[in-house]
Motif scaffolding. Structure first.
Motif, PDB file in Angstrom:
ATOM      1  N   ALA A  81      11.825 -19.744   8.721  1.00  0.00           N
ATOM      2  CA  ALA A  81      10.987 -18.656   9.226  1.00  0.00           C
ATOM      3  C   ALA A  81      11.601 -18.025  10.471  1.00  0.00           C
ATOM      4  CB  ALA A  81       9.587 -19.182   9.539  1.00  0.00           C
ATOM      5  N   ALA A  82      12.143 -18.857  11.360  1.00  0.00           N
ATOM      6  CA  ALA A  82      12.766 -18.323  12.574  1.00  0.00           C
ATOM      7  C   ALA A  82      13.989 -17.490  12.238  1.00  0.00           C
ATOM      8  CB  ALA A  82      13.150 -19.471  13.510  1.00  0.00           C
ATOM      9  N   ASP A  83      14.773 -17.957  11.264  1.00  0.00           N
ATOM     10  CA  ASP A  83      15.964 -17.221  10.865  1.00  0.00           C
ATOM     11  C   ASP A  83      15.601 -15.877  10.243  1.00  0.00           C
ATOM     12  OD1 ASP A  83      18.855 -17.062  10.443  1.00  0.00           O
ATOM     13  OD2 ASP A  83      18.384 -17.273   8.318  1.00  0.00           O
ATOM     14  N   GLU A  84      14.495 -15.852   9.530  1.00  0.00           N
ATOM     15  CA  GLU A  84      14.081 -14.630   8.842  1.00  0.00           C
ATOM     16  C   GLU A  84      13.378 -13.648   9.776  1.00  0.00           C
ATOM     17  OE1 GLU A  84      10.930 -13.170   5.371  1.00  0.00           O
ATOM     18  OE2 GLU A  84      11.303 -15.312   5.699  1.00  0.00           O
ATOM     19  N   LYS A  85      12.503 -14.154  10.652  1.00  0.00           N
ATOM     20  CA  LYS A  85      11.593 -13.277  11.383  1.00  0.00           C
ATOM     21  C   LYS A  85      12.022 -12.976  12.814  1.00  0.00           C
ATOM     22  CE  LYS A  85       7.592 -14.806   8.683  1.00  0.00           C
ATOM     23  NZ  LYS A  85       6.245 -15.421   8.716  1.00  0.00           N
ATOM     24  N   ILE A  86      12.828 -13.846  13.410  1.00  0.00           N
ATOM     25  CA  ILE A  86      13.218 -13.663  14.805  1.00  0.00           C
ATOM     26  C   ILE A  86      14.667 -13.206  14.866  1.00  0.00           C
ATOM     27  CG2 ILE A  86      13.436 -14.735  17.070  1.00  0.00           C
ATOM     28  CD1 ILE A  86      10.554 -14.506  16.005  1.00  0.00           C
ATOM     29  N   ARG A  87      14.857 -12.012  15.368  1.00  0.00           N
ATOM     30  CA  ARG A  87      16.213 -11.483  15.537  1.00  0.00           C
ATOM     31  C   ARG A  87      16.482 -11.341  17.044  1.00  0.00           C
ATOM     32  NH1 ARG A  87      18.715  -9.164  11.039  1.00  0.00           N
ATOM     33  NH2 ARG A  87      17.448  -9.261   9.172  1.00  0.00           N
ATOM     34  N   SER A  88      17.306 -12.162  17.576  1.00  0.00           N
ATOM     35  CA  SER A  88      18.197 -13.051  16.857  1.00  0.00           C
ATOM     36  C   SER A  88      18.070 -14.441  17.483  1.00  0.00           C
ATOM     37  CB  SER A  88      19.618 -12.515  16.982  1.00  0.00           C
ATOM     38  OG  SER A  88      20.590 -13.424  16.600  1.00  0.00           O
ATOM     39  N   GLY A 122       6.119 -14.017  18.956  1.00  0.00           N
ATOM     40  CA  GLY A 122       6.393 -14.376  17.573  1.00  0.00           C
ATOM     41  C   GLY A 122       7.109 -15.721  17.467  1.00  0.00           C
ATOM     42  N   GLN A 123       8.045 -15.981  18.380  1.00  0.00           N
ATOM     43  CA  GLN A 123       8.723 -17.283  18.400  1.00  0.00           C
ATOM     44  C   GLN A 123       7.722 -18.413  18.565  1.00  0.00           C
ATOM     45  OE1 GLN A 123      12.026 -16.130  21.337  1.00  0.00           O
ATOM     46  NE2 GLN A 123      12.718 -18.086  20.552  1.00  0.00           N
ATOM     47  N   LEU A 124       6.854 -18.281  19.568  1.00  0.00           N
ATOM     48  CA  LEU A 124       5.874 -19.340  19.814  1.00  0.00           C
ATOM     49  C   LEU A 124       4.891 -19.469  18.658  1.00  0.00           C
ATOM     50  CD1 LEU A 124       5.144 -18.899  23.628  1.00  0.00           C
ATOM     51  CD2 LEU A 124       6.475 -20.699  22.517  1.00  0.00           C
ATOM     52  N   ASN A 125       4.524 -18.365  18.059  1.00  0.00           N
ATOM     53  CA  ASN A 125       3.612 -18.434  16.913  1.00  0.00           C
ATOM     54  C   ASN A 125       4.193 -19.274  15.784  1.00  0.00           C
ATOM     55  OD1 ASN A 125       1.772 -16.820  18.246  1.00  0.00           O
ATOM     56  ND2 ASN A 125       2.323 -14.946  17.154  1.00  0.00           N
ATOM     57  N   LEU A 126       5.508 -19.179  15.583  1.00  0.00           N
ATOM     58  CA  LEU A 126       6.146 -19.986  14.541  1.00  0.00           C
ATOM     59  C   LEU A 126       6.100 -21.477  14.882  1.00  0.00           C
ATOM     60  CD1 LEU A 126       9.267 -17.820  13.613  1.00  0.00           C
ATOM     61  CD2 LEU A 126       7.100 -18.016  12.374  1.00  0.00           C
ATOM     62  N   VAL A 127       6.211 -21.786  16.175  1.00  0.00           N
ATOM     63  CA  VAL A 127       6.068 -23.182  16.603  1.00  0.00           C
ATOM     64  C   VAL A 127       4.671 -23.689  16.274  1.00  0.00           C
ATOM     65  CG1 VAL A 127       5.959 -24.721  18.602  1.00  0.00           C
ATOM     66  CG2 VAL A 127       7.808 -23.050  18.412  1.00  0.00           C
ATOM     67  N   TRP A 128       3.668 -22.902  16.630  1.00  0.00           N
ATOM     68  CA  TRP A 128       2.286 -23.330  16.394  1.00  0.00           C
ATOM     69  C   TRP A 128       1.978 -23.398  14.896  1.00  0.00           C
ATOM     70  CZ3 TRP A 128       2.406 -25.190  20.685  1.00  0.00           C
ATOM     71  CH2 TRP A 128       2.501 -24.501  21.886  1.00  0.00           C
ATOM     72  N   GLU A 129       2.602 -22.534  14.110  1.00  0.00           N
ATOM     73  CA  GLU A 129       2.327 -22.495  12.677  1.00  0.00           C
ATOM     74  C   GLU A 129       3.014 -23.615  11.916  1.00  0.00           C
ATOM     75  OE1 GLU A 129       3.109 -19.546   8.804  1.00  0.00           O
ATOM     76  OE2 GLU A 129       3.502 -18.811  10.839  1.00  0.00           O
ATOM     77  N   HIS A 130       4.283 -23.873  12.258  1.00  0.00           N
ATOM     78  CA  HIS A 130       5.066 -24.807  11.451  1.00  0.00           C
ATOM     79  C   HIS A 130       5.264 -26.180  12.087  1.00  0.00           C
ATOM     80  CE1 HIS A 130       6.206 -21.827   8.421  1.00  0.00           C
ATOM     81  NE2 HIS A 130       6.398 -20.968   9.405  1.00  0.00           N
ATOM     82  N   LEU A 138      23.830 -21.554   9.644  1.00  0.00           N
ATOM     83  CA  LEU A 138      23.101 -20.476  10.311  1.00  0.00           C
ATOM     84  C   LEU A 138      24.058 -19.546  11.069  1.00  0.00           C
ATOM     85  CD1 LEU A 138      20.154 -22.608  11.712  1.00  0.00           C
ATOM     86  CD2 LEU A 138      19.971 -20.889   9.879  1.00  0.00           C
ATOM     87  N   THR A 139      23.805 -18.268  10.995  1.00  0.00           N
ATOM     88  CA  THR A 139      24.584 -17.278  11.736  1.00  0.00           C
ATOM     89  C   THR A 139      23.612 -16.299  12.402  1.00  0.00           C
ATOM     90  OG1 THR A 139      26.451 -17.422  10.218  1.00  0.00           O
ATOM     91  CG2 THR A 139      26.325 -15.462  11.601  1.00  0.00           C
ATOM     92  N   ALA A 140      23.827 -16.008  13.648  1.00  0.00           N
ATOM     93  CA  ALA A 140      22.941 -15.098  14.379  1.00  0.00           C
ATOM     94  C   ALA A 140      23.018 -13.696  13.781  1.00  0.00           C
ATOM     95  CB  ALA A 140      23.310 -15.079  15.856  1.00  0.00           C
ATOM     96  N   LYS A 141      21.850 -13.101  13.599  1.00  0.00           N
ATOM     97  CA  LYS A 141      21.774 -11.729  13.079  1.00  0.00           C
ATOM     98  C   LYS A 141      21.677 -10.747  14.234  1.00  0.00           C
ATOM     99  CE  LYS A 141      19.369 -13.094   8.810  1.00  0.00           C
ATOM    100  NZ  LYS A 141      19.234 -14.523   9.084  1.00  0.00           N
TER     101      LYS A 141
END
Length: 369
Positions: free
Chosen positions: A51-58, A329-337, A364-367
Motif C-alpha cells: 500500500a505504501a509503495d502504491e499510494k505514497i510517492r515517494s 496518508g502515511q500515518l493512515n496506512l500505519v493505522w490501517e495495516h 522496491l524502487t522509489a517512484k
C-alpha cells in the motif's frame, strides 16, 4: 558534583570520554528477528509495504521495531540501510533531547527567560511578552508569535528572533515555529560552550552507536536545531526505542525518564478544529518538540514524510522516510495495516509469507513524486 564539573572542564571531558568508551564496548545495534516471533503478521506487513509503495510517492525507507527487535525493514532504491537521510523537522526532537540533558545537568531551567541568555542581542526596549518568554515556551511552540520569525533573512539569527513582534502572551497558543527550535540550540550552546551536535555526541550519539551524524549550522556557528540533521533509518529507530524505553539503553539511564515523560506528553493544545481530533494526527497536542498522535502514540516528524513513531501501548517503534506531500496518508496506512497486526503473543512462524515480504522489500524502487 555538578559544580565540580563546571570548575574542572578537563575532568568532565575525561569522564565523558570514558563513558563513551564504555558504551562503545556494548552492543548498539538492534537485534533482528521474524515478525511472527514478536506477534506481527508478515502478511500484514507485506500489505502495508504494498500500500505504501502504491499510494505514497515517494517512499524511501520503512522499519518496524517490536519488543526491541527489528522485525521488518525495507528500502526503496536508491535509498539503502547505510545511507543517511535528511530528517527535516524530525531534527527538532534531537534538539529537545539536548535541552533535556542541559536541564538535568543543572545548566538551565525550563522557566528561564529566553531574553536573559542574549542580553546584548535583545531590542533596546523589549516588550513585556518578549521578556516573559521562557525555554518552556520555545519547546512547546507557544512563544506568543503570531507569525514565524524569518531568521534566515539575516546573518544574525538570534537578533532577528528577538526583534520579531511577540503579539500574544507566551504559553497562550501554539504556532509551529522552527526559529524557536534554533533558539533552543543557541541556548544550549550558550550554557554548555558546545554546539548541540558536539554536546549530544558523548551523551546520545555514542551510546546509541550513531556514527558521524551530519548536522548543519547557521552563520552564527550554531547547530541548526530545527532541521538539517542526517541519520540512517536504523539510527532513527534506535532513538525511538530509547524513548520507548523511557531513556534507558543497555540497562543504563541515558536520558532522564522524567524528561521523556514531559517531552512526549501533551503540553499544549494544537487542534484548530475540535472535529479534526478524530481524523488528524496533527491535532492531538504537542509536547517538547514531539507531536502527540492518535492511538496513544507520539512521534518526531519532518516534512516530506520523515517519521519516528512510538506506540507505547504496543511496545513498537515505526520509522519511515519519504519524499511525499501526503504525510497524513502515511500515518493512515500505519493505522490501517500495522496497528491491527500487533498481537500480544508470538504467532506461528510463516516462512512462506516471510519470504514474500523479504523478496518484496528487495525489489522496491522509489517512484518520482
Amino acid at each position: 558534583m555538578l559544580n565540580r564539573f563546571r570548575l574542572f572542564p578537563v575532568a568532565c571531558s575525561l569522564l565523558l570520554a570514558l563513558t563513551a568508551s564504555a558504551f562503545a564496548a556494548e552492543p548498539t545495534e538492534l537485534p533482528r528477528t521474524s515478525p511472527e516471533a514478536q506477534g506481527v503478521s508478515s502478511e500484514a506487513v507485506l500489505a502495508f509495504v504494498d500500500a505504501a509503495d502504491e499510494k505514497i510517492r515517494s517512499m524511501h525507507s520503512f522499519m518496524l521495531v517490536r519488543n526491541g527487535q527489528v522485525v521488518a525493514e525495507c528500502y526503496w532504491k536508491p535509498e539503502a540501510a547505510e545511507k543517511p537521510h535528511i530528517l527535516w523537522s524530525l531534527s527538532k526532537s534531537f534538539t529537545s533531547t539536548a535541552v533535556g540533558f542541559a536541564v538535568a545537568e543543572g545548566k538551565l531551567k525550563l522557566d528561564d527567560k529566553v531574553i536573559d541568555f542574549f542580553p546584548t542581542e535583545a531590542p533596546a526596549e523589549p516588550s513585556e511578552n518578549l521578556k516573559a518568554m521562557t525555554v518552556r515556551d520555545l519547546l512547546t511552540m507557544a512563544t506568543g508569535h503570531t507569525s514565524e520569525p524569518n531568521v534566515r533573512s539575516s546573518e544574525h539569527w538570534r537578533k532577528m528572533f528577538l526583534a520579531h513582534p511577540v503579539e500574544e502572551q507566551p504559553g497562550s497558543h501554539f504556532l509551529y515555529n522552527t526559529a524557536a527550535t534554533y533558539m533552543q540550540s543557541a541556548i544550549v550552546q550558550k550554557v554548555t560552550g558546545e554546539t548541540v551536535l558536539d554536546y549530544l555526541q558523548p551523551r546520545l550519539f555514542d551510546p546509541l552507536g550513531i556514527e558521524k551524524p551530519q548536522w548543519g549550522s547557521s552563520p552564527e556557528g550554531v547547530t541548526l536545531g530545527g532541521y538539517g540533521l542526517y541519520l540512517k533509518t536504523g539510527d532513527i529507530a534506535k532513538f525511538g526505542q530509547l524513548y520507548l524505553q523511557k531513556g534507558k539503553w543497555n540497562g543504563k539511564q541515558i536520558v532522564p525518564a522524567e524528561w521523556i515523560g514531559q517531552a512526549t506528553s501533551k503540553q499544549v493544545e494544537n487542534a484548530k478544529d475540535p472535529a479534526s481530533v478524530k481524523t488528524s494526527d496533527w491535532a492531538q497536542g504537542y509536547g517538547f518538540q514531539f507531536w502527540r498522535s492518535r492511538h496513544g502514540a507520539y512521534r518526531g516528524d519532518g516534512k516530506d514524510g520523515q517519521f519516528c513513531l512510538v506506540i507505547p501501548e504496543e511496545n513498537a517503534v515505526i520509522v519511515m522516510t519519504a519524499d511525499t506531500g501526503d504525510m497524513q496518508g502515511q500515518l493512515n496506512l500505519v493505522w490501517e495495516h500495522l496497528l491491527p497486526a500487533l498481537d500480544d503473543e508470538a504467532l506461528p512462524e510463516n516462512p512462506e509469507a516471510q519470504k514474500k515480504l523479504e523478496e518484496r522489500c528487495e525489489d522496491l524502487t522509489a517512484k518520482p513524486r
